[in-house]
Design an enzyme around this catalytic site. Sequence first.
Site, PDB file in Angstrom:
ATOM      1  CG  HIS A  95       9.477 -28.422  11.008  1.00  0.00           C
ATOM      2  ND1 HIS A  95       9.133 -27.899  12.224  1.00  0.00           N
ATOM      3  CD2 HIS A  95      10.809 -28.676  11.056  1.00  0.00           C
ATOM      4  CE1 HIS A  95      10.211 -27.826  12.999  1.00  0.00           C
ATOM      5  NE2 HIS A  95      11.247 -28.302  12.314  1.00  0.00           N
ATOM      6  CG  ASP A 106      -0.339   0.125   2.539  1.00  0.00           C
ATOM      7  OD1 ASP A 106       0.909   0.244   2.607  1.00  0.00           O
ATOM      8  OD2 ASP A 106      -1.058   0.136   3.562  1.00  0.00           O
ATOM      9  CG  HIS A 117      10.591 -24.476  12.213  1.00  0.00           C
ATOM     10  ND1 HIS A 117      10.587 -24.500  13.591  1.00  0.00           N
ATOM     11  CD2 HIS A 117      11.848 -24.813  11.839  1.00  0.00           C
ATOM     12  CE1 HIS A 117      11.802 -24.842  14.035  1.00  0.00           C
ATOM     13  NE2 HIS A 117      12.583 -25.023  12.975  1.00  0.00           N
ATOM     14  CB  THR A 176       2.078  -2.542  11.014  1.00  0.00           C
ATOM     15  OG1 THR A 176       0.877  -2.997  10.373  1.00  0.00           O
ATOM     16  CG2 THR A 176       1.838  -1.201  11.698  1.00  0.00           C
ATOM     17  CB  CYS A 197       0.930  -2.409   4.693  1.00  0.00           C
ATOM     18  SG  CYS A 197       0.691  -3.514   6.098  1.00  0.00           S
TER      19      CYS A 197
HETATM   20  C1  RB5 Z   1      -1.843   2.654   6.736  1.00  0.00           C
HETATM   21  O1  RB5 Z   1      -1.893   3.824   7.490  1.00  0.00           O
HETATM   22  C2  RB5 Z   1      -1.620   1.458   7.652  1.00  0.00           C
HETATM   23  O2  RB5 Z   1      -2.730   1.292   8.479  1.00  0.00           O
HETATM   24  C3  RB5 Z   1      -1.338   0.204   6.862  1.00  0.00           C
HETATM   25  O3  RB5 Z   1      -0.253   0.425   6.020  1.00  0.00           O
HETATM   26  C4  RB5 Z   1      -0.983  -1.012   7.692  1.00  0.00           C
HETATM   27  O4  RB5 Z   1      -0.005  -0.720   8.619  1.00  0.00           O
HETATM   28  C5  RB5 Z   1      -2.117  -1.756   8.271  1.00  0.00           C
HETATM   29  O5  RB5 Z   1      -1.961  -2.834   8.849  1.00  0.00           O
END
Ligand code: RB5
Length: 150
Positions: free
Chosen positions: A133, A8, A98, A67, A65
Amino acid sequence: MKIVIGSDHAGYALKKEIRPLLDDMGHEVVDVGTESGDSADYADYGIPAAEMVARGEADRGIIICGTGIGMSISANKVKGIRCALVHDMFTAKATREHNNTNVLAMGERIVGPGVAQEIVRIWLETEFEGGRHERRVNKMMEYEKQQAST
Ligand code: RB5
């Protein structure tokens, strides 16, 4: 290998840092987007990337993304996908050995480009260990199959 990548807006810059490494390693790369830092929804890229892997159109997927959490949840909704959210070298190796993961998720807000590139390199180069595994992975995949037929 053929690798599908996706991000994203919050993973776009890190995706751009990963691409040259994949090219240097000799992989064929397909980028499903997004194409800029403009606001975008992770599911719109994570799901298509995972679907390419599930359909056998790509060998592995790498999705990014902010996180990595939204991407990893999205990818794991796709039947046949085992996606790991990874931010360190130890789990990059362990999740191949694994869990035989076929999609890697990372968060641009968590790791810098140097660590991310090393994670990608290790994750792509590490083989699944099989053995006990394989039995464990098969249990997850069997559960998924049963769910799909209920
Ligand atoms: C975008 O702001 C953020 O929420 C997205 O990139 C991600 O981290 C969501 O899990």
